[in-house]
Design an enzyme around this catalytic site. Sequence first.
Site, PDB file in Angstrom:
ATOM      1  N   LEU A 142       1.023  -1.220   0.025  1.00  0.00           N
ATOM      2  CA  LEU A 142      -0.070   0.022  -0.179  1.00  0.00           C
ATOM      3  C   LEU A 142       0.962   1.213   0.040  1.00  0.00           C
ATOM      4  O   LEU A 142       1.667   1.308   0.707  1.00  0.00           O
ATOM      5  CB  LEU A 142      -0.735   0.056   1.204  1.00  0.00           C
ATOM      6  CG  LEU A 142      -2.016  -0.825   1.311  1.00  0.00           C
ATOM      7  CD1 LEU A 142      -2.777  -0.710   2.728  1.00  0.00           C
ATOM      8  CD2 LEU A 142      -3.214  -0.189   0.369  1.00  0.00           C
ATOM      9  N   HIS A 143       0.708   2.138  -0.972  1.00  0.00           N
ATOM     10  CA  HIS A 143       1.213   3.346  -0.843  1.00  0.00           C
ATOM     11  C   HIS A 143       0.794   4.578  -1.484  1.00  0.00           C
ATOM     12  O   HIS A 143       1.144   5.663  -1.437  1.00  0.00           O
ATOM     13  CB  HIS A 143       2.697   3.227  -1.651  1.00  0.00           C
ATOM     14  CG  HIS A 143       2.748   3.100  -3.056  1.00  0.00           C
ATOM     15  ND1 HIS A 143       2.305   2.191  -3.759  1.00  0.00           N
ATOM     16  CD2 HIS A 143       2.800   4.058  -3.964  1.00  0.00           C
ATOM     17  CE1 HIS A 143       2.137   2.498  -4.987  1.00  0.00           C
ATOM     18  NE2 HIS A 143       2.523   3.669  -5.283  1.00  0.00           N
ATOM     19  N   ARG A 144      -0.298   4.394  -2.323  1.00  0.00           N
ATOM     20  CA  ARG A 144      -1.135   5.306  -3.063  1.00  0.00           C
ATOM     21  C   ARG A 144      -1.665   6.641  -2.054  1.00  0.00           C
ATOM     22  O   ARG A 144      -2.151   6.455  -1.089  1.00  0.00           O
ATOM     23  CB  ARG A 144      -2.060   4.991  -4.003  1.00  0.00           C
ATOM     24  CG  ARG A 144      -1.547   4.052  -5.032  1.00  0.00           C
ATOM     25  CD  ARG A 144      -2.223   3.836  -6.093  1.00  0.00           C
ATOM     26  NE  ARG A 144      -2.235   4.919  -7.158  1.00  0.00           N
ATOM     27  CZ  ARG A 144      -1.081   4.994  -8.045  1.00  0.00           C
ATOM     28  NH1 ARG A 144      -0.255   3.897  -8.087  1.00  0.00           N
ATOM     29  NH2 ARG A 144      -0.954   5.836  -8.827  1.00  0.00           N
ATOM     30  N   GLN A 145      -1.302   7.708  -2.625  1.00  0.00           N
ATOM     31  CA  GLN A 145      -1.918   8.894  -1.649  1.00  0.00           C
ATOM     32  C   GLN A 145      -3.114   8.820  -1.234  1.00  0.00           C
ATOM     33  O   GLN A 145      -3.499   9.084  -0.283  1.00  0.00           O
ATOM     34  CB  GLN A 145      -1.250  10.125  -2.431  1.00  0.00           C
ATOM     35  CG  GLN A 145      -1.645  11.449  -1.773  1.00  0.00           C
ATOM     36  CD  GLN A 145      -1.291  12.611  -2.445  1.00  0.00           C
ATOM     37  OE1 GLN A 145      -0.253  12.905  -2.948  1.00  0.00           O
ATOM     38  NE2 GLN A 145      -2.360  13.605  -2.790  1.00  0.00           N
ATOM     39  N   ASP A 192      -2.253  -1.729  -4.320  1.00  0.00           N
ATOM     40  CA  ASP A 192      -2.480  -0.818  -4.829  1.00  0.00           C
ATOM     41  C   ASP A 192      -1.756  -0.139  -5.968  1.00  0.00           C
ATOM     42  O   ASP A 192      -1.831   1.118  -6.734  1.00  0.00           O
ATOM     43  CB  ASP A 192      -3.103   0.727  -3.847  1.00  0.00           C
ATOM     44  CG  ASP A 192      -2.056   1.166  -3.026  1.00  0.00           C
ATOM     45  OD1 ASP A 192      -0.921   0.502  -3.415  1.00  0.00           O
ATOM     46  OD2 ASP A 192      -2.325   2.041  -2.317  1.00  0.00           O
TER      47      ASP A 192
END
Length: 346
Positions: free
Chosen positions: A190-193, A267
């Site tokens: 998970l990393h999306r803003q 993501d």
Amino acid sequence: MKPAIIMGTRPEIIKLAPVIKCLGRRRHYTVFTGQHKDYNMGRLFMRQLGLPEPGYSIAPRGGPAARTGHMIQGLARILEEDRPDAVVVQGDTDTVLAGAVAAVRCGIPVFHVEAGLRSRDWRMPEEYNRVAVDHLSEMLFAPTKSARSNLTSEGVHGRIVITGNTAIDAVNMYAGAAKSGRPGKILLTLHRQENVDDRRILNSILRGIVMSGEEVVFPVHPRTADRLQRFGLYKMLERAPNVELLDAQGYLEMLGLLQGCLFVVTDSGGLQEEATAPAIRKRVLVLRKSSDRPEGLGDLSTLVGLSDTAVSRAIREAAQNPRLASRSYPYGRGGAGARIARFLGA
């Protein structure tokens, strides 16, 4: 031709590595913007992939707007001093936008690798970046027919060439050196803003992971780690018996996790591509409302959404039958780096 290859984040390093390797001794130089300041997200990847030290480096400061402005200024100084014949950027990060704007203002043509991706989700900063850069570019290396269709429908002025995706090249080149993973576990990233910067959404996703009860290994992106601490969610994961937390991993470590996992929950756009490579071939559950990689949806990947019940249900169902039956390769089987390098080596 002497191109300047600009990169600043982990995905750019990975996806430009095959192009740099294919260029070999032909004239070019690289610029590292430092958008990913964390060693494990930037310089470690260059070292693992056997890339030379960048010819130039920048150390941007401040938040997204100030950082992008700082990168434009720094890149403009470099490009004005060492006039390349073209500027090569990859993807949709702030580095890509900064590189394209600096190049255009310096009168240097922009070559965009992975052009034409569209999510139609304007919550994503990357959507603004990729659309703007595609319309600034003279050469657009589209990875798929779908990406080319997006570009032609928007009437971009540059030349469009379908190349395949360099992420597949990278997997082909480095899979043999992958580190040992966590066999039998589900790989989560998970990393999306738009996911991790919203406490409600992040909490919902993580509740779904925990509720599923399935064994998950979770290498935590620095941005996500910061938000987990800030939102008070880290302890929930530390207490969860089915979640193994890891620090951010290098590329060879991530390849090992991909090779050994049951399937992927993510993501990330890049992981959706890498999972289709011949050396990986893993099913992907996509933690988003829309996808900019529609080519894989259906047989290879599934849009899950963001609610805890949807995430939990999708994981449990996939765990019952994780095997990937499809034999399609929507992002190609390799060779994209060489195709792009031919346009840069003239």
